[in-house]
Design a protein around this motif. Sequence first.
Motif, PDB file in Angstrom:
ATOM      1  N   PRO A   1       0.795  -1.232   0.000  1.00  0.00           N
ATOM      2  CA  PRO A   1       0.000   0.000   0.000  1.00  0.00           C
ATOM      3  C   PRO A   1       0.824   1.278   0.000  1.00  0.00           C
ATOM      4  N   TRP A   2       2.138   1.163   0.243  1.00  0.00           N
ATOM      5  CA  TRP A   2       2.967   2.354   0.338  1.00  0.00           C
ATOM      6  C   TRP A   2       2.237   3.418   1.161  1.00  0.00           C
ATOM      7  N   ALA A   3       2.139   3.137   2.447  1.00  0.00           N
ATOM      8  CA  ALA A   3       1.257   3.894   3.335  1.00  0.00           C
ATOM      9  C   ALA A   3       1.638   5.367   3.490  1.00  0.00           C
ATOM     10  N   LYS A   4       2.927   5.669   3.493  1.00  0.00           N
ATOM     11  CA  LYS A   4       3.335   7.059   3.679  1.00  0.00           C
ATOM     12  C   LYS A   4       2.967   7.887   2.449  1.00  0.00           C
ATOM     13  N   VAL A   5       2.467   9.088   2.700  1.00  0.00           N
ATOM     14  CA  VAL A   5       2.017   9.952   1.609  1.00  0.00           C
ATOM     15  C   VAL A   5       3.132  10.192   0.596  1.00  0.00           C
ATOM     16  N   LYS A   6       4.356  10.367   1.061  1.00  0.00           N
ATOM     17  CA  LYS A   6       5.457  10.645   0.146  1.00  0.00           C
ATOM     18  C   LYS A   6       5.775   9.458  -0.763  1.00  0.00           C
ATOM     19  N   HIS A   7       5.259   8.274  -0.403  1.00  0.00           N
ATOM     20  CA  HIS A   7       5.502   7.081  -1.200  1.00  0.00           C
ATOM     21  C   HIS A   7       4.309   6.687  -2.082  1.00  0.00           C
ATOM     22  N   HIS A   8       3.228   7.451  -2.025  1.00  0.00           N
ATOM     23  CA  HIS A   8       2.032   7.088  -2.795  1.00  0.00           C
ATOM     24  C   HIS A   8       2.328   6.994  -4.296  1.00  0.00           C
ATOM     25  N   LYS A   9       3.303   7.741  -4.757  1.00  0.00           N
ATOM     26  CA  LYS A   9       3.642   7.702  -6.191  1.00  0.00           C
ATOM     27  C   LYS A   9       4.193   6.339  -6.597  1.00  0.00           C
ATOM     28  N   ARG A  10       4.587   5.520  -5.633  1.00  0.00           N
ATOM     29  CA  ARG A  10       5.129   4.193  -5.944  1.00  0.00           C
ATOM     30  C   ARG A  10       4.044   3.126  -6.051  1.00  0.00           C
ATOM     31  N   ARG A  11       2.829   3.469  -5.760  1.00  0.00           N
ATOM     32  CA  ARG A  11       1.761   2.476  -5.791  1.00  0.00           C
ATOM     33  C   ARG A  11       1.564   1.915  -7.196  1.00  0.00           C
ATOM     34  N   LEU A  12       1.294   0.616  -7.229  1.00  0.00           N
ATOM     35  CA  LEU A  12       1.107  -0.057  -8.508  1.00  0.00           C
ATOM     36  C   LEU A  12      -0.156   0.420  -9.221  1.00  0.00           C
ATOM     37  N   ILE A  13      -1.257   0.517  -8.471  1.00  0.00           N
ATOM     38  CA  ILE A  13      -2.536   0.873  -9.095  1.00  0.00           C
ATOM     39  C   ILE A  13      -2.574   2.365  -9.372  1.00  0.00           C
ATOM     40  N   SER A  14      -2.641   2.697 -10.645  1.00  0.00           N
ATOM     41  CA  SER A  14      -2.557   4.079 -11.104  1.00  0.00           C
ATOM     42  C   SER A  14      -3.250   4.162 -12.462  1.00  0.00           C
ATOM     43  N   PRO A  15      -3.505   5.365 -12.964  1.00  0.00           N
ATOM     44  CA  PRO A  15      -4.067   5.467 -14.315  1.00  0.00           C
ATOM     45  C   PRO A  15      -3.197   4.772 -15.360  1.00  0.00           C
ATOM     46  N   GLU A  16      -1.881   4.827 -15.188  1.00  0.00           N
ATOM     47  CA  GLU A  16      -0.987   4.159 -16.133  1.00  0.00           C
ATOM     48  C   GLU A  16      -1.174   2.646 -16.077  1.00  0.00           C
ATOM     49  N   PHE A  17      -1.327   2.099 -14.865  1.00  0.00           N
ATOM     50  CA  PHE A  17      -1.552   0.653 -14.750  1.00  0.00           C
ATOM     51  C   PHE A  17      -2.890   0.277 -15.382  1.00  0.00           C
ATOM     52  N   ALA A  18      -3.905   1.106 -15.212  1.00  0.00           N
ATOM     53  CA  ALA A  18      -5.202   0.828 -15.833  1.00  0.00           C
ATOM     54  C   ALA A  18      -5.059   0.730 -17.342  1.00  0.00           C
ATOM     55  N   ARG A  19      -4.269   1.618 -17.927  1.00  0.00           N
ATOM     56  CA  ARG A  19      -4.045   1.578 -19.371  1.00  0.00           C
ATOM     57  C   ARG A  19      -3.341   0.284 -19.777  1.00  0.00           C
ATOM     58  N   ILE A  20      -2.334  -0.116 -19.003  1.00  0.00           N
ATOM     59  CA  ILE A  20      -1.571  -1.326 -19.320  1.00  0.00           C
ATOM     60  C   ILE A  20      -2.448  -2.568 -19.170  1.00  0.00           C
ATOM     61  N   ALA A  21      -3.232  -2.624 -18.080  1.00  0.00           N
ATOM     62  CA  ALA A  21      -4.108  -3.768 -17.856  1.00  0.00           C
ATOM     63  C   ALA A  21      -5.150  -3.872 -18.966  1.00  0.00           C
ATOM     64  N   HIS A  22      -5.673  -2.727 -19.402  1.00  0.00           N
ATOM     65  CA  HIS A  22      -6.648  -2.707 -20.491  1.00  0.00           C
ATOM     66  C   HIS A  22      -6.050  -3.290 -21.760  1.00  0.00           C
ATOM     67  N   ARG A  23      -4.809  -2.970 -22.034  1.00  0.00           N
ATOM     68  CA  ARG A  23      -4.131  -3.477 -23.225  1.00  0.00           C
ATOM     69  C   ARG A  23      -4.003  -4.999 -23.185  1.00  0.00           C
ATOM     70  N   ALA A  24      -3.700  -5.563 -22.021  1.00  0.00           N
ATOM     71  CA  ALA A  24      -3.481  -7.011 -21.893  1.00  0.00           C
ATOM     72  C   ALA A  24      -4.779  -7.802 -21.885  1.00  0.00           C
ATOM     73  N   LEU A  25      -5.839  -7.228 -21.321  1.00  0.00           N
ATOM     74  CA  LEU A  25      -7.092  -7.957 -21.169  1.00  0.00           C
ATOM     75  C   LEU A  25      -7.869  -8.060 -22.481  1.00  0.00           C
ATOM     76  N   ALA A  26      -8.557  -9.179 -22.623  1.00  0.00           N
ATOM     77  CA  ALA A  26      -9.477  -9.343 -23.741  1.00  0.00           C
ATOM     78  C   ALA A  26     -10.721  -8.493 -23.500  1.00  0.00           C
ATOM     79  N   PRO A  27     -11.466  -8.137 -24.543  1.00  0.00           N
ATOM     80  CA  PRO A  27     -12.717  -7.394 -24.341  1.00  0.00           C
ATOM     81  C   PRO A  27     -13.611  -8.126 -23.352  1.00  0.00           C
TER      82      PRO A  27
END
Length: 248
Positions: free
Chosen positions: A156-182
């Motif tokens: 969860p990267w609990a500290k606020v200064k580390h939130h940028k390291r979280r896996l779940i992000s708009p960029e991850f959503a784009r990547i997951a969308h690319r890999a997933l079938a419709p």
Amino acid sequence: MTEEQPQTRRQYDPTTFRDKPVSFVRRGGRMTSSQERAWDDDHGRYVLDIKNGPAAASLAEGETGDPVELFGRDAPLTVEIGSGQGHAILHACESHPERNFLAVEVFRGGLARTVLGAVEAGVENLRLAEVNAPELLERYLPAGSVEEIWVFFPDPWAKVKHHKRRLISPEFARIAHRALAPGGTLRLATDWEEYALHMRDVLDEAPEFTRAFDGDWAERYEGRVLTAFEQKGTQKGRDIRDLTYSRV
């Protein structure tokens, strides 16, 4: 998440994902004797031979894999990111022999424990990848080749200064969308309330996905076995939050 630093600065390749969050925290630790034997004897049977780039667990340029060739058959594919010791994915492999499962993990001890469990269970529908998951989803697997992606209890990267390291992000959503079938499914779970809210906000706002649940949270995914990690979180009074989204 974090990774080991390259030994020299000239080894760093800016075209890799090291300017973006990664799917892992590098961990040390020794393997048990049984895990070492399983790794020596059977890792070639389950662990994919993926060439790495210059950064830790990165994917070499041009490295790709075809699931039909990797598994020797054409079947629905589930990818679990951060499979740990393999409890959830091994249970799924035994419960659904008609499906293929790919576990992505960079903790060698966890991979070895998963290999050991796979050998003991005699499963044939499992492969493991020792590589950074976003790179695997974006560049290794063919677009639209995955039916489900699981992200259970990411850091969860609990500290606020580390939130940028979280896996779940708009960029991850784009990547997951690319890999997933419709119509493919993205399943998430966490015992960290604030991260659960963050994940829900990110995916609610992602044009690539739509909710596959009613109310505030999804029902607990019945395919996720109860692990010691989840039990520990519950014992500490943390609510387990599930989220399920469908690829638009």
